[in-house]
Design a protein around this motif. Structure first.
Motif, PDB file in Angstrom:
ATOM      1  N   MET A 110       0.842  -1.211   0.000  1.00 14.87           N
ATOM      2  CA  MET A 110       0.000   0.000   0.000  1.00 14.87           C
ATOM      3  C   MET A 110       0.872   1.253   0.000  1.00 14.87           C
ATOM      4  N   LEU A 111       0.367   2.290  -0.674  1.00 18.25           N
ATOM      5  CA  LEU A 111       1.034   3.589  -0.581  1.00 18.25           C
ATOM      6  C   LEU A 111       0.899   4.119   0.846  1.00 18.25           C
ATOM      7  N   VAL A 112       1.915   4.870   1.267  1.00 22.83           N
ATOM      8  CA  VAL A 112       1.922   5.391   2.636  1.00 22.83           C
ATOM      9  C   VAL A 112       0.648   6.191   2.932  1.00 22.83           C
ATOM     10  N   GLY A 113       0.192   6.984   1.955  1.00 18.86           N
ATOM     11  CA  GLY A 113      -1.022   7.781   2.165  1.00 18.86           C
ATOM     12  C   GLY A 113      -2.225   6.905   2.490  1.00 18.86           C
ATOM     13  N   ASP A 114      -2.337   5.759   1.783  1.00 21.93           N
ATOM     14  CA  ASP A 114      -3.462   4.848   2.034  1.00 21.93           C
ATOM     15  C   ASP A 114      -3.320   4.166   3.392  1.00 21.93           C
ATOM     16  N   ILE A 115      -2.078   3.875   3.783  1.00 21.68           N
ATOM     17  CA  ILE A 115      -1.850   3.259   5.103  1.00 21.68           C
ATOM     18  C   ILE A 115      -2.317   4.209   6.197  1.00 21.68           C
ATOM     19  N   ILE A 116      -1.925   5.467   6.080  1.00 22.44           N
ATOM     20  CA  ILE A 116      -2.276   6.445   7.126  1.00 22.44           C
ATOM     21  C   ILE A 116      -3.785   6.675   7.154  1.00 22.44           C
ATOM     22  N   ALA A 117      -4.422   6.660   5.952  1.00 20.30           N
ATOM     23  CA  ALA A 117      -5.866   6.954   5.886  1.00 20.30           C
ATOM     24  C   ALA A 117      -6.726   5.773   6.312  1.00 20.30           C
ATOM     25  N   GLU A 118      -6.134   4.584   6.422  1.00 15.71           N
ATOM     26  CA  GLU A 118      -6.926   3.379   6.674  1.00 15.71           C
ATOM     27  C   GLU A 118      -7.848   3.489   7.897  1.00 15.71           C
ATOM     28  N   GLY A 146       7.097  15.259   4.709  1.00 12.42           N
ATOM     29  CA  GLY A 146       6.506  16.046   3.634  1.00 12.42           C
ATOM     30  C   GLY A 146       5.321  15.328   3.002  1.00 12.42           C
ATOM     31  N   ALA A 147       4.470  16.114   2.314  1.00 10.77           N
ATOM     32  CA  ALA A 147       3.262  15.556   1.701  1.00 10.77           C
ATOM     33  C   ALA A 147       3.592  14.504   0.644  1.00 10.77           C
ATOM     34  N   GLU A 148       4.775  14.622   0.010  1.00  7.81           N
ATOM     35  CA  GLU A 148       5.134  13.681  -1.064  1.00  7.81           C
ATOM     36  C   GLU A 148       5.312  12.250  -0.552  1.00  7.81           C
ATOM     37  N   VAL A 149       5.549  12.107   0.731  1.00 11.74           N
ATOM     38  CA  VAL A 149       5.737  10.764   1.310  1.00 11.74           C
ATOM     39  C   VAL A 149       4.476   9.902   1.130  1.00 11.74           C
ATOM     40  N   ALA A 150       3.321  10.559   0.996  1.00 11.77           N
ATOM     41  CA  ALA A 150       2.060   9.822   0.825  1.00 11.77           C
ATOM     42  C   ALA A 150       2.084   8.947  -0.421  1.00 11.77           C
ATOM     43  N   TYR A 151       2.905   9.303  -1.395  1.00  5.08           N
ATOM     44  CA  TYR A 151       2.917   8.570  -2.675  1.00  5.08           C
ATOM     45  C   TYR A 151       4.076   7.595  -2.771  1.00  5.08           C
ATOM     46  N   ARG A 152       4.665   7.281  -1.635  1.00  4.19           N
ATOM     47  CA  ARG A 152       5.762   6.312  -1.621  1.00  4.19           C
ATOM     48  C   ARG A 152       5.329   5.054  -0.874  1.00  4.19           C
ATOM     49  N   TYR A 153       6.151   4.004  -1.016  1.00  7.53           N
ATOM     50  CA  TYR A 153       5.907   2.765  -0.280  1.00  7.53           C
ATOM     51  C   TYR A 153       6.814   2.723   0.952  1.00  7.53           C
ATOM     52  N   ALA A 154       6.378   1.956   1.936  1.00  8.13           N
ATOM     53  CA  ALA A 154       7.100   1.943   3.208  1.00  8.13           C
ATOM     54  C   ALA A 154       8.559   1.530   3.036  1.00  8.13           C
ATOM     55  N   HIS A 155       8.830   0.582   2.111  1.00  2.10           N
ATOM     56  CA  HIS A 155      10.207   0.097   1.964  1.00  2.10           C
ATOM     57  C   HIS A 155      11.129   1.156   1.356  1.00  2.10           C
ATOM     58  N   GLU A 156      10.558   2.226   0.816  1.00  3.75           N
ATOM     59  CA  GLU A 156      11.384   3.303   0.259  1.00  3.75           C
ATOM     60  C   GLU A 156      11.818   4.299   1.341  1.00  3.75           C
ATOM     61  N   LEU A 157      11.328   4.103   2.563  1.00  6.96           N
ATOM     62  CA  LEU A 157      11.616   5.057   3.643  1.00  6.96           C
ATOM     63  C   LEU A 157      12.655   4.491   4.604  1.00  6.96           C
ATOM     64  N   GLY A 160      13.403   5.410  10.706  1.00  7.88           N
ATOM     65  CA  GLY A 160      12.819   6.513  11.470  1.00  7.88           C
ATOM     66  C   GLY A 160      11.589   7.085  10.779  1.00  7.88           C
ATOM     67  N   GLN A 161      11.675   7.209   9.421  1.00  8.58           N
ATOM     68  CA  GLN A 161      10.515   7.725   8.673  1.00  8.58           C
ATOM     69  C   GLN A 161       9.339   6.760   8.766  1.00  8.58           C
ATOM     70  N   ARG A 162       9.649   5.455   8.697  1.00  8.21           N
ATOM     71  CA  ARG A 162       8.572   4.461   8.789  1.00  8.21           C
ATOM     72  C   ARG A 162       7.864   4.542  10.150  1.00  8.21           C
ATOM     73  N   GLN A 163       8.649   4.741  11.214  1.00  7.16           N
ATOM     74  CA  GLN A 163       7.995   4.827  12.520  1.00  7.16           C
ATOM     75  C   GLN A 163       7.172   6.116  12.622  1.00  7.16           C
ATOM     76  N   ALA A 168       1.736   8.552  12.601  1.00  2.46           N
ATOM     77  CA  ALA A 168       0.691   9.306  11.894  1.00  2.46           C
ATOM     78  C   ALA A 168      -0.571   8.458  11.741  1.00  2.46           C
ATOM     79  N   ARG A 169      -0.399   7.190  11.373  1.00  2.00           N
ATOM     80  CA  ARG A 169      -1.561   6.303  11.214  1.00  2.00           C
ATOM     81  C   ARG A 169      -2.284   6.128  12.548  1.00  2.00           C
ATOM     82  N   ALA A 170      -1.515   6.012  13.623  1.00  2.00           N
ATOM     83  CA  ALA A 170      -2.128   5.802  14.940  1.00  2.00           C
ATOM     84  C   ALA A 170      -2.897   7.031  15.415  1.00  2.00           C
TER      85      ALA A 170
END
Ligand code: SF4
Length: 341
Positions: A110-118, A146-157, A160-163, A168-170
């Protein structure tokens, strides 16, 4: 078992979390065995103890990743124990969790944006796609991404960014209670402090209550309002942070603090090393009487047969036969031997 009540927070508030006589048994293994705790709104309580003490299992029972064997869990005054998972998700007094390993807790497809919005899609609130997207962007900003992170996948981060994404999701569903289970222990040391700072800032600014599960006592000293110490599935001491670090009442707390590295060598010197010795006994066959008696340098005959009740000490409670109302009586004197058993 005596309920462990916090002395912090305003007395009129409905607590963010009330756990009463919680038990989580896996067959013969009594991972949690009579755990009670009250967490006031807006407070951060650290739950500490060795691996195998049951602290992570408590967190998983609170968010209903595990069905407790018995006991009750109330979030915002509502008993969650008998709600279905669907009802839990729709309950207004929401509870979220941040896990130890962000790599394992974020869906790689899933894209990071979709993970956070879940959580927004699963919750009661109905939002348009554009409103959801705006909330995701705002949440990313709040955790320093940054807002652009929403269009990336978790493995690209980075880790620290992943946490930060996990946080953010929590928080996007505005929980009243956050369970943070060792949120920095899987991260590089170099980024642990920044993630801890972020959690501290968010907790102070937003005001959610937090059960912070950790074995990192320096993080506890930095973050916690109150500290609950767990040993073999039960709380043995719970008190405000300043008091527990200045004068721990329970011999197990004293041993944990003595074993923890501290930045100031003078402080380390004052904390005489107290060796805990044997490994944690098996939770499937906990020792009789005081569960700590097989490792406690102060153990005496009564400790092997009689379970110590939680006694009132300054600021909180401690479960030891030797502890006096002023919190003294059980000081470990640098590994002195007083064993008679
Ligand atoms: Fe040690 Fe006895 Fe106190 Fe348990 S009750 S912590 S064994 S002195």
């Amino acid at each position: 078992m005596t309920a462990v009540r916090s002395t912090q927070g305003s007395s009129g508030d409905v607590p963010a979390l009330e756990v009463e006589d919680l038990k989580m048994h896996f067959g013969p293994v009594r991972a949690v065995d009579g755990f009670s705790l009250t967490l006031p709104q807006g407070q951060l309580t650290a739950l500490v103890g060795e691996s195998g003490s049951g602290k992570t299992t408590v967190g998983r029972c609170v968010v209903r990743l595990l069905e407790p064997t018995s006991g009750s869990v109330k979030v915002g005054g509502v008993d969650m124990t008998h709600l279905s998972r669907r009802q839990v998700r729709h309950h207004d007094a929401r509870v979220s969790m941040v896990f130890q390993d962000p790599a394992g807790s974020l869906n790689p497809r899933m894209l990071v944006g979709d993970i956070i919005a879940e959580p927004l899609r699963m919750g009661r609130e109905r939002l348009s796609a554009s409103r959801r997207s705006a909330r995701v962007t705002a949440e990313l900003g709040r955790v320093g991404l940054g807002a652009e992170v929403a269009y990336r996948y978790a493995h690209e981060l980075s880790g620290g960014q992943r946490q930060r994404v996990s946080i953010a999701r929590a928080l996007i569903s505005s929980p009243s209670l956050l369970i943070a289970d060792e949120p920095t222990s899987a991260l590089d040391v170099s980024v642990q402090a920044s993630v801890l700072n972020l959690l501290a800032d968010l907790q102070r600014d937003i005001g959610f209550a937090c059960l912070f599960i950790t074995h990192d006592l320096s993080a506890v000293e930095y973050l916690a309002d109150e500290v609950a110490v767990m040993y073999l599935g039960q709380i043995v001491e719970m008190r405000p942070r300043e008091q527990i670090f200045a004068a721990p009442a329970h011999p197990y707390t004293q041993a944990l603090l003595a074993a923890a590295p501290v930045a100031d060598p003078a402080v380390q010197k004052r904390r005489d090393p107290v060796i805990l010795g044997d490994d944690l006994p098996s939770p499937s066959d906990p020792p009789s009487g005081c569960r700590f008696h097989t490792r406690c340098p102060l153990a005496f005959d009564l400790c092997t047969t009689q379970i110590p009740e939680l006694r009132t000490v300054p600021g909180g409670v401690a479960a030891c036969h030797l502890v006096q109302p002023d919190g003294t009586g059980s000081e470990l004197l640098g590994g002195s031997e007083r064993r008679h058993i």
